[in-house]
Design a protein around this motif. Structure first.
Motif, mmCIF file in Angstrom:
data_model
loop_
_atom_site.group_PDB
_atom_site.id
_atom_site.type_symbol
_atom_site.label_atom_id
_atom_site.label_comp_id
_atom_site.label_asym_id
_atom_site.label_seq_id
_atom_site.Cartn_x
_atom_site.Cartn_y
_atom_site.Cartn_z
ATOM 1 N N THR A 1 -6.514 -1.636 -4.612
ATOM 2 C CA THR A 1 -6.261 -2.014 -3.231
ATOM 3 C C THR A 1 -7.352 -1.510 -2.299
ATOM 4 O O THR A 1 -7.916 -2.272 -1.517
ATOM 5 C CB THR A 1 -4.889 -1.476 -2.783
ATOM 6 N N GLU A 2 -7.649 -0.216 -2.363
ATOM 7 C CA GLU A 2 -8.716 0.334 -1.534
ATOM 8 C C GLU A 2 -10.047 -0.312 -1.897
ATOM 9 O O GLU A 2 -10.860 -0.617 -1.022
ATOM 10 C CB GLU A 2 -8.801 1.848 -1.711
ATOM 11 N N SER B 1 -9.251 3.408 7.292
ATOM 12 C CA SER B 1 -7.975 4.111 7.400
ATOM 13 C C SER B 1 -7.142 3.434 8.471
ATOM 14 O O SER B 1 -7.675 3.018 9.508
ATOM 15 C CB SER B 1 -8.179 5.586 7.757
ATOM 16 N N GLN C 1 -4.210 8.234 3.472
ATOM 17 C CA GLN C 1 -5.285 7.447 2.881
ATOM 18 C C GLN C 1 -4.717 6.499 1.836
ATOM 19 O O GLN C 1 -3.860 6.859 1.042
ATOM 20 C CB GLN C 1 -6.311 8.379 2.213
ATOM 21 N N VAL C 2 -5.229 5.255 1.823
ATOM 22 C CA VAL C 2 -4.840 4.300 0.800
ATOM 23 C C VAL C 2 -5.287 4.816 -0.554
ATOM 24 O O VAL C 2 -6.411 5.215 -0.731
ATOM 25 C CB VAL C 2 -5.505 2.930 1.068
ATOM 26 N N ASN C 3 -4.388 4.802 -1.547
ATOM 27 C CA ASN C 3 -4.746 5.338 -2.852
ATOM 28 C C ASN C 3 -4.012 4.584 -3.958
ATOM 29 O O ASN C 3 -3.362 5.172 -4.792
ATOM 30 C CB ASN C 3 -4.423 6.833 -2.906
ATOM 31 N N GLN D 1 -15.085 7.497 4.331
ATOM 32 C CA GLN D 1 -13.628 7.545 4.182
ATOM 33 C C GLN D 1 -13.074 8.841 4.739
ATOM 34 O O GLN D 1 -12.031 8.861 5.397
ATOM 35 C CB GLN D 1 -13.237 7.386 2.716
ATOM 36 N N ASP E 1 -12.670 -2.263 0.596
ATOM 37 C CA ASP E 1 -14.078 -1.878 0.646
ATOM 38 C C ASP E 1 -14.972 -3.067 0.303
ATOM 39 O O ASP E 1 -16.011 -3.289 0.928
ATOM 40 C CB ASP E 1 -14.350 -0.731 -0.324
ATOM 41 N N PHE F 1 0.843 -1.195 0.000
ATOM 42 C CA PHE F 1 0.000 0.000 0.000
ATOM 43 C C PHE F 1 0.876 1.243 0.000
ATOM 44 O O PHE F 1 1.742 1.402 0.848
ATOM 45 C CB PHE F 1 -0.881 0.041 1.257
#
Length: 355
Positions: free
Chosen positions: A68-69, A199, A62-64, A101, A73, A38
């Protein structure tokens, strides 16, 4: 008819959960080290208050990373829908609004745990600011690595396992603290969407579920700051009916410290101060009656407009939330939409800047 929230602490697992109030658990692999695959980027959340001219900014990790995000989810959505299916309820779909988020990012960055945020805003206020047009009811959960102690943390938390445990605790360890408020939110049959926020860092995971009732296709929705006129025009899902339109009031939001945030538990939609009627022949008792300038219903469609000015003048600066109540095909009433109007110390309508 409003929502409520509660607080629970699991001391052994160091899991803390708050409320308002898929078919199988998805199997994902490779999350033993949650940071291994990540990349972290910054998301800036900003509110601009016209009351004091100050701008408060928080930067959230934040995961971006593409896919992956979305995988996290999807995993959390599967946990939620698996619980709903056990009780014969329809699946909820993933909402496009980033309210959950945003809040998880804020809690992780600012190291607090609450339904409120550092600017004093409640979930339904934030939901309006990110463009939400349904009605959101929030669950929030926190979990820390069990290897953490006074000397720090010796190992990274497993994000997937943390999400699974938090969802389980909200479903099955909720009665003592919260009268099953979290569970009731997960199992509310009127919910058809959910906004998910996850998060985390190497030792902690924040998990937000904003369950949404979204049954209206809007063609005109919002308030004119120059005329104080609120417009509600849309089409309901087939068989659903408009029940009523009311207005609630909250005092002006104020900045909150970490200690104040951590000391919160439940929230509601403020104080109901007014109701909108279609004709002078009708009126509310105990609250102000607002005569609509337009109030028409035909088939599944409706068109309502009314001035907020008399209600604002009567109650002063603060947050006014328009509550649209609906009836489903069985006649069950539920909150179908909320829209928060922000009013400054001079009585003017403004929009906090939320990026």
């Amino acid at each position: 008819m409003g929502g409520a929230a509660s607080l629970v602490t699991n001391a052994i697992a160091v899991a803390v959960i708050l409320l308002l109030g898929g078919l199988l658990y998805l199997s994902l692999h490779g999350f033993n080290n949650p940071l291994a695959s990540f990349n972290l980027t910054s998301t800036v959340l900003q509110y601009n208050s016209s009351q004091n001219g100050t701008i408060l900014t928080t930067t959230a990790q934040q995961v971006n990373v593409s896919g992956t995000e979305a995988q996290l989810d999807a995993y959390a959505l599967g946990l939620i829908n698996a619980d709903r299916q056990q009780f014969g309820l329809a699946n909820v779909t993933l909402s496009s609004e980033p309210s959950a988020q945003q809040h998880s990012d804020s809690m992780l960055t600012n190291d607090y745990f609450s339904h409120w945020d550092p600017y004093g805003m409640k979930p339904y206020m934030r939901y309006t600011l990110v463009g939400g047009t349904g009605a959101a009811s929030e669950n929030v959960a926190f979990r820390e690595s069990e290897s953490c102690g006074l000397l720090g943390c010796s190992g990274a938390i497993n994000v997937k396992q943390a999400l699974q445990q938090m969802e389980y605790d909200m479903m099955y360890n909720d009665s003592a603290c919260c009268n099953n408020g979290h569970r009731d939110n997960i199992l509310d049959p009127s919910h058809n969407q959910v906004s998910i926020g996850i998060s985390y860092n190497s030792s902690s995971v924040y998990f937000t579920e904003d369950f949404v009732d979204n049954y209206i296709s809007w063609s005109n929705y919002g308030i004119s700051a120059s005329t104080d006129e609120m417009h509600l025009q849309g089409t309901l899902q087939n068989g659903y009916k408009l029940n009523s339109v009311q207005v609630s009031y909250d005092p002006p939001v104020v900045n909150m410290t970490r200690a104040q945030l951590d000391n919160t538990s439940s929230y509601g939609y403020g104080q109901t101060v007014a109701g909108v009627v279609s004709s002078p022949l009708y009126y509310y008792t105990g609250i102000q009656t607002i005569d609509a300038d337009q109030y028409s219903t035909q088939g599944n469609g409706f068109s309502i407009s009314f001035s907020m000015r008399s209600t604002i003048d009567k109650n002063g600066p603060g947050e006014y939330t328009v509550l649209v109540w609906l009836n489903d095909t069985a006649g069950h009433g539920f909150l179908g939409s909320t829209y928060t109007v922000f009013v400054d110390s001079k009585g003017g309508i403004y929009v906090p800047n939320n990026v």
